[in-house]
Design a protein around this motif. Structure first.
Motif, PDB file in Angstrom:
ATOM      1  N   ALA A 226      84.543  30.500  58.134  1.00 15.75           N
ATOM      2  CA  ALA A 226      83.312  29.724  58.082  1.00 15.75           C
ATOM      3  C   ALA A 226      82.971  29.237  59.498  1.00 15.75           C
ATOM      4  O   ALA A 226      83.855  29.107  60.346  1.00 15.75           O
ATOM      5  CB  ALA A 226      83.459  28.552  57.124  1.00 15.75           C
ATOM      6  N   PRO A 227      81.698  28.953  59.770  1.00 15.31           N
ATOM      7  CA  PRO A 227      81.282  28.635  61.135  1.00 15.31           C
ATOM      8  C   PRO A 227      81.458  27.193  61.568  1.00 15.31           C
ATOM      9  O   PRO A 227      81.233  26.877  62.731  1.00 15.31           O
ATOM     10  CB  PRO A 227      79.789  28.984  61.119  1.00 15.31           C
ATOM     11  N   ASP A 228      81.875  26.303  60.639  1.00 15.93           N
ATOM     12  CA  ASP A 228      81.766  24.886  60.961  1.00 15.93           C
ATOM     13  C   ASP A 228      83.067  24.098  60.962  1.00 15.93           C
ATOM     14  O   ASP A 228      83.045  22.884  60.908  1.00 15.93           O
ATOM     15  CB  ASP A 228      80.754  24.218  60.031  1.00 15.93           C
ATOM     16  N   TYR A 229      84.219  24.778  60.991  1.00 15.90           N
ATOM     17  CA  TYR A 229      85.435  23.993  61.248  1.00 15.90           C
ATOM     18  C   TYR A 229      86.227  24.566  62.410  1.00 15.90           C
ATOM     19  O   TYR A 229      86.258  23.978  63.477  1.00 15.90           O
ATOM     20  CB  TYR A 229      86.268  23.726  59.996  1.00 15.90           C
ATOM     21  N   THR A 234      84.680  30.060  71.400  1.00 14.38           N
ATOM     22  CA  THR A 234      84.911  29.586  72.763  1.00 14.38           C
ATOM     23  C   THR A 234      85.901  30.501  73.481  1.00 14.38           C
ATOM     24  O   THR A 234      86.950  30.855  72.939  1.00 14.38           O
ATOM     25  CB  THR A 234      85.444  28.142  72.757  1.00 14.38           C
ATOM     26  N   ILE A 235      85.572  30.886  74.695  1.00 14.92           N
ATOM     27  CA  ILE A 235      86.428  31.784  75.483  1.00 14.92           C
ATOM     28  C   ILE A 235      87.421  30.960  76.301  1.00 14.92           C
ATOM     29  O   ILE A 235      87.026  30.089  77.072  1.00 14.92           O
ATOM     30  CB  ILE A 235      85.577  32.679  76.408  1.00 14.92           C
ATOM     31  N   ASP A 236      88.685  31.228  76.108  1.00 14.65           N
ATOM     32  CA  ASP A 236      89.720  30.502  76.837  1.00 14.65           C
ATOM     33  C   ASP A 236      89.805  31.021  78.271  1.00 14.65           C
ATOM     34  O   ASP A 236      89.852  32.228  78.515  1.00 14.65           O
ATOM     35  CB  ASP A 236      91.073  30.682  76.140  1.00 14.65           C
ATOM     36  N   LEU A 273      79.728  24.558  67.434  1.00 13.90           N
ATOM     37  CA  LEU A 273      79.093  24.510  66.119  1.00 13.90           C
ATOM     38  C   LEU A 273      77.704  25.137  66.168  1.00 13.90           C
ATOM     39  O   LEU A 273      77.356  25.971  65.317  1.00 13.90           O
ATOM     40  CB  LEU A 273      78.993  23.065  65.627  1.00 13.90           C
ATOM     41  N   LEU A 274      76.897  24.734  67.143  1.00 16.33           N
ATOM     42  CA  LEU A 274      75.548  25.286  67.252  1.00 16.33           C
ATOM     43  C   LEU A 274      75.584  26.804  67.435  1.00 16.33           C
ATOM     44  O   LEU A 274      74.800  27.540  66.817  1.00 16.33           O
ATOM     45  CB  LEU A 274      74.803  24.632  68.423  1.00 16.33           C
ATOM     46  N   LYS A 275      76.517  27.272  68.258  1.00 15.65           N
ATOM     47  CA  LYS A 275      76.635  28.709  68.520  1.00 15.65           C
ATOM     48  C   LYS A 275      77.049  29.472  67.269  1.00 15.65           C
ATOM     49  O   LYS A 275      76.474  30.513  66.930  1.00 15.65           O
ATOM     50  CB  LYS A 275      77.645  28.930  69.653  1.00 15.65           C
ATOM     51  N   GLN A 276      78.029  28.945  66.534  1.00 13.45           N
ATOM     52  CA  GLN A 276      78.549  29.650  65.369  1.00 13.45           C
ATOM     53  C   GLN A 276      77.592  29.591  64.181  1.00 13.45           C
ATOM     54  O   GLN A 276      77.510  30.545  63.399  1.00 13.45           O
ATOM     55  CB  GLN A 276      79.936  29.113  65.017  1.00 13.45           C
ATOM     56  N   GLU A 283      71.932  27.974  60.296  1.00 13.40           N
ATOM     57  CA  GLU A 283      71.475  26.812  61.051  1.00 13.40           C
ATOM     58  C   GLU A 283      70.941  25.690  60.164  1.00 13.40           C
ATOM     59  O   GLU A 283      70.865  24.539  60.593  1.00 13.40           O
ATOM     60  CB  GLU A 283      70.418  27.241  62.067  1.00 13.40           C
ATOM     61  N   LYS A 284      70.603  26.013  58.914  1.00 16.09           N
ATOM     62  CA  LYS A 284      70.126  24.972  57.993  1.00 16.09           C
ATOM     63  C   LYS A 284      71.214  23.932  57.711  1.00 16.09           C
ATOM     64  O   LYS A 284      70.917  22.810  57.291  1.00 16.09           O
ATOM     65  CB  LYS A 284      69.653  25.593  56.688  1.00 16.09           C
ATOM     66  N   ARG A 285      72.475  24.283  57.971  1.00 12.90           N
ATOM     67  CA  ARG A 285      73.561  23.326  57.751  1.00 12.90           C
ATOM     68  C   ARG A 285      73.485  22.127  58.694  1.00 12.90           C
ATOM     69  O   ARG A 285      74.121  21.104  58.461  1.00 12.90           O
ATOM     70  CB  ARG A 285      74.925  24.005  57.921  1.00 12.90           C
ATOM     71  N   LYS A 286      72.705  22.245  59.745  1.00  9.99           N
ATOM     72  CA  LYS A 286      72.574  21.143  60.695  1.00  9.99           C
ATOM     73  C   LYS A 286      72.021  19.872  60.033  1.00  9.99           C
ATOM     74  O   LYS A 286      72.168  18.770  60.575  1.00  9.99           O
ATOM     75  CB  LYS A 286      71.670  21.545  61.860  1.00  9.99           C
ATOM     76  N   GLU A 287      71.397  20.024  58.875  1.00 10.03           N
ATOM     77  CA  GLU A 287      70.822  18.880  58.173  1.00 10.03           C
ATOM     78  C   GLU A 287      71.805  18.190  57.241  1.00 10.03           C
ATOM     79  O   GLU A 287      71.492  17.149  56.666  1.00 10.03           O
ATOM     80  CB  GLU A 287      69.589  19.329  57.369  1.00 10.03           C
ATOM     81  N   LEU A 288      73.004  18.750  57.067  1.00 13.89           N
ATOM     82  CA  LEU A 288      74.004  18.152  56.189  1.00 13.89           C
ATOM     83  C   LEU A 288      74.724  16.985  56.875  1.00 13.89           C
ATOM     84  O   LEU A 288      74.799  16.924  58.106  1.00 13.89           O
ATOM     85  CB  LEU A 288      75.019  19.210  55.748  1.00 13.89           C
ATOM     86  N   TYR A 289      75.265  16.091  56.061  1.00 11.91           N
ATOM     87  CA  TYR A 289      75.876  14.858  56.580  1.00 11.91           C
ATOM     88  C   TYR A 289      76.968  15.131  57.611  1.00 11.91           C
ATOM     89  O   TYR A 289      76.943  14.572  58.715  1.00 11.91           O
ATOM     90  CB  TYR A 289      76.447  14.042  55.419  1.00 11.91           C
ATOM     91  N   PHE A 290      77.933  15.997  57.255  1.00 14.41           N
ATOM     92  CA  PHE A 290      79.040  16.253  58.180  1.00 14.41           C
ATOM     93  C   PHE A 290      78.531  16.812  59.498  1.00 14.41           C
ATOM     94  O   PHE A 290      78.954  16.389  60.582  1.00 14.41           O
ATOM     95  CB  PHE A 290      80.043  17.227  57.566  1.00 14.41           C
ATOM     96  N   HIS A 291      77.625  17.759  59.423  1.00 19.38           N
ATOM     97  CA  HIS A 291      77.142  18.441  60.612  1.00 19.38           C
ATOM     98  C   HIS A 291      76.312  17.508  61.497  1.00 19.38           C
ATOM     99  O   HIS A 291      76.381  17.587  62.728  1.00 19.38           O
ATOM    100  CB  HIS A 291      76.350  19.676  60.198  1.00 19.38           C
ATOM    101  N   LYS A 292      75.558  16.611  60.874  1.00 19.27           N
ATOM    102  CA  LYS A 292      74.813  15.623  61.653  1.00 19.27           C
ATOM    103  C   LYS A 292      75.768  14.722  62.421  1.00 19.27           C
ATOM    104  O   LYS A 292      75.531  14.408  63.598  1.00 19.27           O
ATOM    105  CB  LYS A 292      73.922  14.782  60.734  1.00 19.27           C
TER     106      LYS A 292
END
Length: 346
Positions: A226-229, A234-236, A273-276, A283-292
């Motif tokens: 999933a994209p949000d945890y 990120t490139i090391d 997070l924004l990239k993934q 990108e609609k997940r940006k409106e959810l509580y955790f993501h905000k």
């Protein structure tokens, strides 16, 4: 679709009473060691969370959560958790945990879409843990340090169970081998991801595969995330390879295959997070509580993961099926086949 691996000449080393005592000892001993190694305090975790908050995990992004309406909340729906990656990060903020310290909990979940077999059950029990880190610690080197500490706790637990039951012999490799999923693809270009995992784990015994979720040179992911945890883009700087997460695998000579004991990683920051979300078209997940909360930067940077309790017990007690460790529901045909070869499912 269920799938059963039938170990050759399988014979349970421990009877039911010995097994139950072994499970208790492993769970108590390992969580104490994990807490000491990573400086974690135990917290109480939810079995379910409100739907639509963005708190429940989507794992590979395709699994359906078990849900139910709540009468006293106007029929608002709750979801049984898949895991607690996002909930733990909210809890770190709520407890105001300092960098270098964290939390762990007993996570119990129901995953209705699991393909049932020797390693997969509808019921999932994990030690879920999360630890606050600094910006400077968002590196592969720091991830490796944490993995080594977790593996040390596993080796001590194995030693304890071998002392308790001398008929069980030690098998864990002394050290854990690290390899990036891209390097693994380069080594075995003609194999599937699962075949690559088996090959490298059989060779070294205990392996941590770095970088799970990002596309590799063949245009495919080693496995979906999933994209949000976890941060898998990120490139090391030290390696030039993408991904600050991974899976810990151990070779199981009972089933003759690699077993994943833990999935973990450095979590997404605002940029990742924004990239993934953009890469996965979510990108609609940006409106959810955790993501905000994450985008407002009111959540701490963290590293975390889950460690399978039943799988760890299964491995250390030399069992061939996770149903010998935990009570769950299995196809009747599978129960009968297991009984024929001496694997008695609880």
């Amino acid at each position: 679709m269920s799938y059963l691996i039938k170990p050759r000449k399988y014979k349970a080393i421990l009877d039911l009473k010995q097994t139950e005592l072994g499970i208790k000892q492993i769970k108590e001993f390992f969580q104490q060691n994990l807490s000491s190694e990573l400086r974690l305090r135990r917290v109480t975790a939810p079995l379910f969370v409100l739907k639509g908050m963005g708190i429940n995990d989507d794992l590979n992004g395709t699994e359906r959560a078990v849900s139910f309406p709540i009468k006293d909340l106007g029929e608002s729906k709750a979801e049984v958790v898949h895991s607690l990656a996002k909930w733990k990060r909210l809890t770190l903020a709520e407890y105001n945990i300092d960098p270098g310290y964290g939390i762990y909990t007993d996570m119990n979940a129901i995953r209705a879409d699991e393909e049932l077999g020797n390693l997969h059950s509808l019921y999932v029990d994990q030690w879920d843990w999360e630890r606050v880190i600094t910006k400077e610690q968002r590196t592969i080197d720091f991830l490796k340090q944490i993995v080594v500490r977790i593996y040390a706790a596993m080796r001590r637990t194995e030693y304890m169970i071998c002392e308790m039951y001398p008929q069980i012999k030690s098998f864990l490799a002394h050290d854990i081998t690290f390899i990036h999923s891209q390097e693994l693809l380069d080594m075995y270009p003609d194999k599937t991801p699962k075949e690559r995992e088996d090959a490298i784990t059989k060779k070294f015994g205990s392996v941590f595969i770095i970088g799970i979720g990002n596309k590799l040179s063949d245009g495919k992911e080693h496995d979906l995330r999933a994209p949000d945890y976890d941060d898998w883009t990120t490139i090391d700087k030290s390696t030039g390879l993408a991904g600050l997460n991974g899976d810990l695998l151990v070779w199981d000579d009972v089933l003759e295959r690699a077993i994943e004991l833990s999935s973990m990683g450095i979590r997404v920051d605002k940029e990742a997070l924004l990239k993934q979300l953009k890469m996965t078209r979510q990108e609609k997940r940006k409106e959810l509580y955790f993501h905000k909360r994450l985008l407002d930067e009111t959540l701490p940077l963290s590293i975390g993961g889950g460690i399978g309790q039943s799988r760890l017990c299964m491995l250390f007690l030399r069992k061939g099926h996770i149903g010998e460790i935990q009570a769950s529901i299995w196809p009747e045909e599978m129960r009968q086949e297991c009984e024929k070869i001496g694997m008695l499912l609880i």
